[in-house]
Design a protein around this motif. Structure first.
Motif, short mmCIF file in Angstrom:
data_model
loop_
_atom_site.label_atom_id
_atom_site.label_comp_id
_atom_site.label_asym_id
_atom_site.label_seq_id
_atom_site.Cartn_x
_atom_site.Cartn_y
_atom_site.Cartn_z
N GLY A 87 0.94 -1.24 0.07
CA GLY A 87 -0.07 0.03 0.06
C GLY A 87 0.80 1.35 -0.19
O GLY A 87 0.46 2.39 -0.80
N HIS A 88 2.20 1.37 0.66
CA HIS A 88 3.05 2.40 0.71
C HIS A 88 3.45 2.39 -0.64
O HIS A 88 3.99 3.64 -1.09
N MET A 89 3.93 1.41 -1.12
CA MET A 89 4.87 1.47 -2.46
C MET A 89 4.89 -0.08 -2.94
O MET A 89 5.38 -0.99 -2.19
N ASN A 90 4.50 -0.07 -4.31
CA ASN A 90 4.54 -1.53 -4.84
C ASN A 90 5.77 -1.57 -5.92
O ASN A 90 5.38 -0.61 -6.93
N LEU A 91 7.01 -1.86 -5.64
CA LEU A 91 7.92 -1.92 -6.71
C LEU A 91 7.79 -2.63 -7.86
O LEU A 91 8.37 -2.47 -9.01
N GLN A 101 4.66 11.18 -8.35
CA GLN A 101 4.54 10.22 -7.32
C GLN A 101 5.90 9.55 -7.08
O GLN A 101 6.35 9.16 -5.90
N LYS A 102 6.81 9.23 -8.07
CA LYS A 102 7.98 8.48 -8.13
C LYS A 102 8.86 9.46 -7.16
O LYS A 102 9.69 8.98 -6.39
N VAL A 103 9.01 10.71 -7.51
CA VAL A 103 9.57 11.70 -6.89
C VAL A 103 9.26 11.67 -5.30
O VAL A 103 10.33 11.50 -4.37
N ASP A 104 8.29 11.57 -4.97
CA ASP A 104 7.57 11.42 -3.53
C ASP A 104 8.11 10.14 -2.81
O ASP A 104 8.66 10.05 -1.76
N LEU A 105 8.05 9.03 -3.66
CA LEU A 105 8.49 7.62 -3.31
C LEU A 105 9.96 7.63 -3.01
O LEU A 105 10.60 7.02 -2.14
N LEU A 106 10.81 8.12 -4.01
CA LEU A 106 11.99 8.04 -3.95
C LEU A 106 12.42 9.07 -2.62
O LEU A 106 13.49 8.70 -1.74
N THR A 107 11.83 9.86 -2.49
CA THR A 107 12.33 11.13 -1.06
C THR A 107 11.94 10.15 0.12
O THR A 107 12.93 9.75 0.86
N VAL A 144 18.96 7.11 -5.40
CA VAL A 144 17.65 7.82 -5.11
C VAL A 144 17.95 9.32 -5.47
O VAL A 144 17.00 9.96 -6.29
N GLN A 145 19.04 9.76 -5.34
CA GLN A 145 19.31 11.33 -5.92
C GLN A 145 19.37 11.36 -7.01
O GLN A 145 18.76 12.42 -7.87
N GLY A 146 20.02 10.69 -7.84
CA GLY A 146 20.18 10.69 -9.46
C GLY A 146 18.73 10.42 -9.99
O GLY A 146 18.37 11.26 -11.06
N GLU A 147 18.17 9.50 -9.60
CA GLU A 147 16.79 9.23 -10.14
C GLU A 147 15.95 10.52 -9.92
O GLU A 147 15.13 10.72 -10.85
N ARG A 148 15.88 10.82 -8.73
CA ARG A 148 14.86 12.14 -8.46
C ARG A 148 15.47 13.16 -9.22
O ARG A 148 14.46 13.96 -9.84
N ARG A 149 16.84 13.59 -9.34
CA ARG A 149 17.10 14.47 -10.41
C ARG A 149 16.72 14.26 -11.69
O ARG A 149 16.23 15.25 -12.37
N ARG A 150 16.66 12.97 -12.34
CA ARG A 150 16.32 12.83 -13.53
C ARG A 150 14.84 13.00 -13.64
O ARG A 150 14.50 13.57 -14.73
N LEU A 151 14.15 12.53 -12.69
CA LEU A 151 12.58 12.72 -12.80
C LEU A 151 12.22 14.18 -12.71
O LEU A 151 11.37 14.58 -13.51
N ARG A 152 12.87 14.83 -11.90
CA ARG A 152 12.62 16.33 -11.67
C ARG A 152 12.83 17.17 -13.14
O ARG A 152 11.96 18.09 -13.51
#
Length: 164
Positions: A87-91, A101-107, A144-152
């Motif tokens: 419910g929190h996150m399904n990979l 949503q992915k940015v939030d989950l990565l955080t 996490v940092q790299g993926e958040r940067r890419r998504l943002r």
């Protein structure tokens, strides 16, 4: 002695029957998924393996159910943990989340892992192989940092694109 044996058989039946019939958290033990974890993410194989080993049992449709997860009331507690985790996150459904949503989950992943709140301590007692090493933490945090940067960057590029 025969009475004790009969009582033991009755007790086992009383435990086994409810665990086969009653599933208060729905069909969490349904058909397992063969979908790769983090589908659509820019994750290397090392990061994916860490997530498979340490997160997949509760946060994906690829849960490995040990024998004791079929015996009530323990089965209900385990099903609750898996239901809550998914419910929190399904990979297994990573590609179904929006970029926001992915940015939030990565955080959240970064915070939970960095503070060693995940994997849960009670899970680690029975699954010590899921414990994250310092190297695992560093790999996850870098990803996490790299993926958040890419998504943002992708979100920002889409917001600058003029509407047709």
């Amino acid at each position: 002695m025969r009475l004790i044996l009969k009582l033991a058989v009755v007790a086992m039946a009383l435990l086994t029957i409810p665990s086969a019939i009653i599933h208060p958290y729905g069909p969490v033990k349904g058909t397992p998924s063969d979908a790769p974890l983090l589908s659509g993410a820019d994750a290397n194989s090392d990061v994916t393996r860490i997530f498979e080993r340490s997160c997949g049992n509760c946060h994906s449709d690829r849960t490995e159910w040990p024998w004791y997860s079929y015996v009530a009331p323990l089965s209900w507690m385990i099903e609750n943990d898996v239901h809550s985790g998914r419910g929190h996150m399904n990979l297994s459904h990573w590609d179904g989340y929006t970029e926001e949503q992915k940015v939030d989950l990565l955080t959240k992943i970064g915070v939970e892992v960095r503070n060693r709140r995940m994997p849960l301590p009670q899970y680690l007692r029975l699954h010590p192989q899921a414990r994250l090493s310092n190297d695992d933490l560093a790999r996850i945090n870098a990803w996490v940092q790299g993926e958040r940067r890419r998504l943002r960057a992708s979100i920002q590029a889409k917001s600058k694109t003029p509407a047709d």
